[in-house]
Write a protein that holds these residues in place. Structure first.
Motif, mmCIF file in Angstrom:
data_model
loop_
_atom_site.group_PDB
_atom_site.id
_atom_site.type_symbol
_atom_site.label_atom_id
_atom_site.label_comp_id
_atom_site.label_asym_id
_atom_site.label_seq_id
_atom_site.Cartn_x
_atom_site.Cartn_y
_atom_site.Cartn_z
ATOM 1 N N SER A 260 0.828 -1.204 0.000
ATOM 2 C CA SER A 260 0.000 0.000 0.000
ATOM 3 C C SER A 260 0.864 1.256 0.000
ATOM 4 C CB SER A 260 -0.900 0.006 1.238
ATOM 5 O OG SER A 260 -0.134 0.242 2.404
ATOM 6 N N PRO A 261 0.292 2.416 -0.344
ATOM 7 C CA PRO A 261 1.051 3.669 -0.246
ATOM 8 C C PRO A 261 1.578 3.968 1.151
ATOM 9 C CG PRO A 261 -0.865 3.982 -1.652
ATOM 10 C CD PRO A 261 -0.991 2.608 -1.066
ATOM 11 N N VAL A 262 0.850 3.545 2.204
ATOM 12 C CA VAL A 262 1.352 3.762 3.567
ATOM 13 C C VAL A 262 2.595 2.912 3.821
ATOM 14 C CG1 VAL A 262 0.811 3.531 6.016
ATOM 15 C CG2 VAL A 262 -0.915 4.428 4.453
ATOM 16 N N HIS A 263 2.594 1.666 3.334
ATOM 17 C CA HIS A 263 3.800 0.835 3.431
ATOM 18 C C HIS A 263 4.985 1.541 2.774
ATOM 19 C CE1 HIS A 263 1.054 -2.663 4.189
ATOM 20 N NE2 HIS A 263 2.076 -3.070 4.896
ATOM 21 N N LEU A 264 4.744 2.066 1.586
ATOM 22 C CA LEU A 264 5.811 2.702 0.832
ATOM 23 C C LEU A 264 6.348 3.929 1.561
ATOM 24 C CD1 LEU A 264 7.368 2.540 -1.865
ATOM 25 C CD2 LEU A 264 5.662 4.111 -2.823
ATOM 26 N N ALA A 265 5.455 4.741 2.112
ATOM 27 C CA ALA A 265 5.888 5.936 2.835
ATOM 28 C C ALA A 265 6.731 5.570 4.048
ATOM 29 C CB ALA A 265 4.661 6.747 3.260
ATOM 30 N N ALA A 266 6.322 4.549 4.798
ATOM 31 C CA ALA A 266 7.087 4.142 5.979
ATOM 32 C C ALA A 266 8.453 3.588 5.593
ATOM 33 C CB ALA A 266 6.293 3.105 6.769
ATOM 34 N N ALA A 267 8.502 2.825 4.484
ATOM 35 C CA ALA A 267 9.780 2.261 4.050
ATOM 36 C C ALA A 267 10.736 3.362 3.612
ATOM 37 C CB ALA A 267 9.545 1.267 2.911
ATOM 38 N N TYR A 268 10.262 4.345 2.848
ATOM 39 C CA TYR A 268 11.112 5.460 2.429
ATOM 40 C C TYR A 268 11.586 6.263 3.642
ATOM 41 C CZ TYR A 268 11.060 5.372 -2.684
ATOM 42 O OH TYR A 268 11.289 5.049 -4.007
ATOM 43 N N ALA A 269 10.685 6.494 4.591
ATOM 44 C CA ALA A 269 11.072 7.232 5.793
ATOM 45 C C ALA A 269 12.181 6.506 6.545
ATOM 46 C CB ALA A 269 9.860 7.435 6.696
ATOM 47 N N SER A 270 12.088 5.175 6.611
ATOM 48 C CA SER A 270 13.112 4.395 7.316
ATOM 49 C C SER A 270 14.473 4.495 6.633
ATOM 50 C CB SER A 270 12.679 2.925 7.401
ATOM 51 O OG SER A 270 11.456 2.791 8.096
#
Length: 596
Positions: free
Chosen positions: A434-444
């Motif tokens: 999901s887009p939320v998964h992607l945002a959290a991964a990029y933030a990490s």
């Protein structure tokens, strides 16, 4: 008790000596005893009368006080006491990170009928049908003339409707006070809030229960009397949420997209400042869930959280980051990009069969978005190490976002993770998230290399997670993402003063049946960070089936569709986030040291 004898011997003897009649002494003593007895009985009676009089005075005082209270209060309909536990109607507010109200309560009334008490049922039915457009006079009259003794007419009515019903004047039409849930901002943050409905109902009150979103996730605390009405504070910023939704809606319309999603997240705390999904709805009039068809066609579907898609080339940065972290390459290491790349019966080509030459550096693989270069790096990493790395970024499980819909956003993994899976997943095909998964991964990846857990609750300080990459790798990732915007496929994302970095992803949309992919339908995604040299926020914009038609040929790639929308969101929200425009610091290799 000692009784005095009526004929005391001493007095009798003395009376006989004097020649007196002893019977007189007995009569006198009897008279004295009777007088004493009457005095005692009189005192007891007087005491009883005094107590009884005091009781009457107290009773009349209580009755008078109660009559005064009733005379000073507003009249209410008499209600019969119902067995069972009391209905807790009070529900705490929900506020944004700045204290602005997202959900609150409004006092209103319900309307019900008691047919046995009605005087003119025909007139009442006609009058109600004239007030409420969704009611039929004949159906109401049939209900009024039946055997029912109680009938709900409206669960909630406005003050104007209440006055109109009053004017009908029928004693069988009654009102019950209650609270309703109000969302003063309409559809803004609708998918986050979710919505509410009535639970147990009585004529005097009704419990308000959450049915979706944070309303349902925190239903218990919001209704807990022990919290004394303390508001639930979210990480959402109402002003920024409204801005993002406005820009996203305009972009979705211009790009002729079927749907859109956007996530704006703090890279250090994991706080979701904005979560938008279009099309949306008004939680004040929440529509019913669909009973057939594709769930994603419903406005209730949260594309940012529940939408699980193959996101395309935005995954390539994960492969590049792992290569650097493992020491297999640095940003400048040359990668074989000679194509096409054959693996068994599978062939991997560049987008539109482009030829990038025999070699590209790791940075240029990201800038050009080379499928072949990324696939060759993935083969060097290997299956197990790739799985471990993606798992460490949270791409194997649902997010921990505080919404009841979060578990349904579980990533889709390949049944058999083969070497061809490793190659395709490296450039965003074969693993759906999901887009939320992607945002959290990029933030990490860009916050210094520590795992970020996305949250919808306001945090006062960052929560330091497990380390996923080193500080040096995080710095390399930031530089590569900046290069993609400055020189590559995301050039439209360059916003003056904010040094945006990011990666585009254009993934063919899978067919709903039979396997395979559409030829002319894509999911276009842009995942960006800003400012790239010191990231504060990550933004993800995803469009479902976009097509840009301003040119001679339709264009569907993320660089033409999702990227301009993300740039406009950054341009409008960065000042609201407290980020003034800044001059981007130059690269250290461009600085020449001179002596005085």
């Amino acid at each position: 008790m000692i009784r005095t004898p009526l004929r005391p011997l001493a007095r009798i003897l003395r009376a006989r000596e004097r020649g007196e009649n002893p019977d007189i002494i007995e009569r006198e003593n009897r008279r004295i005893r009777h007088e004493q007895m009457r005095d005692r009985e009189r005192q007891v009676a007087e005491g009883r009368l005094l107590v009884l009089g005091a009781l009457f005075v107290c009773a009349f005082a209580v009755i008078g006080f109660r009559m005064g209270v009733l005379a000073a209060s507003e009249p209410r309909e008499p209600r019969a006491a119902a067995p069972g536990s009391a209905i807790v109607a009070q529900r705490a507010d929900i506020i944004d990170r700045n204290g602005r109200v997202l959900a609150t309560n409004l006092e209103t009334h319900s309307l019900y009928a008691q047919p046995p008490q009605m005087v003119d049922k025909r007139a009442a039915a006609d009058g109600l049908a004239a007030i409420f457009d969704d009611l039929e006079a004949d159906e109401l009259y049939e209900d009024f003339t039946g055997t029912r003794k109680f009938l709900w007419i409206k669960r909630r009515i406005s003050p104007e409707q209440m006055q109109a019903v009053h004017e009908i004047g029928d004693p069988g039409l009654l009102f019950g006070p209650r609270e309703m849930r109000l969302y003063p901002n309409g559809p803004i943050a609708a998918h986050v809030l979710g919505g509410s409905s009535f639970g147990r109902e009585g004529v005097a009150s009704a419990e308000v229960i959450g049915v979706a979103g944070v309303e349902k996730r925190f239903d218990g605390p919001l209704r807990d009397p022990a919290r004394d009405g303390a508001a639930l504070q979210l990480s959402i910023d109402l002003g920024i949420q409204a801005t993002v939704e406005r820009v996203l809606h305009g972009g979705m319309t211009l790009m002729n997209a079927r749907g859109a999603a956007a996530v704006l997240m703090d890279v250090h705390t994991g706080e979701i400042v904005t979560m938008a999904s279009l099309p949306d709805f008004d939680p004040n009039t929440r529509p019913r869930p669909p009973v057939e068809g594709d769930a994603s066609d419903s406005p209730l579907f949260n594309r940012a959280l529940q939408g699980v898609y193959e996101l395309g080339s935005v995954f390539k940065i994960f492969t590049a980051a792992q290569m650097v972290e493992l020491g297999l390459a640095d940003r400048h290491t040359l990668i074989d990009t000679q194509g096409p790349m054959t693996w068994g019966r599978h062939r991997i080509r560049e987008f539109r069969n482009k030829d990038y030459g025999p070699h590209l550096s790791v940075t240029d693989v990201m800038v050009k978005s080379s499928n072949i270069g990324t696939a060759r790096m993935a083969l060097e990493i290997g299956i197990e190490r790739q799985q471990d790395f993606l798992k460490s970024l949270g791409l194997f499980e649902p997010t921990a976002v505080e919404m009841v819909e979060a578990p349904s956003g579980r990533p889709l993994l390949p049944r058999r993770w083969t070497e061809i899976s490793t190659m395709t997943i490296s450039y965003g095909h074969g693993l759906s998230s999901s887009p939320v998964h992607l945002a959290a991964a990029y933030a990490s990846l860009v916050n210094g290399g520590t795992r970020v857990q996305p949250t919808l609750l306001k945090r006062d300080a960052p929560v330091v997670g497990d380390r996923v990459v080193s500080e040096a790798t995080s710095q390399a990732v930031r530089e590569m993402l900046r290069a993609v915007v400055a020189e590559g496929t995301a050039s439209f994302a360059d916003v003056p003063g904010y040094a945006v970095g990011g990666k585009t992803g254009t993934a063919d949309k899978p067919l709903t049946r039979g396997g395979g992919y559409y030829d002319d339908k894509v999911i276009a995604t842009f995942a960006g960070i800003f400012p790239a040299h010191d990231p504060k926020y990550v933004i993800v914009v995803s469009l479902d089936e976009p097509v840009e038609t301003s040119g001679d040929e339709p264009r569907r790639t993320a660089g033409w569709t999702a990227v301009p929308i993300a740039a406009e969101i950054i341009r409008r929200t960065a000042p609201l986030l407290g980020l003034p425009p800044q001059i981007e610091p130059g690269a250290t290799e461009d600085i020449t040291l001179t002596s005085n």
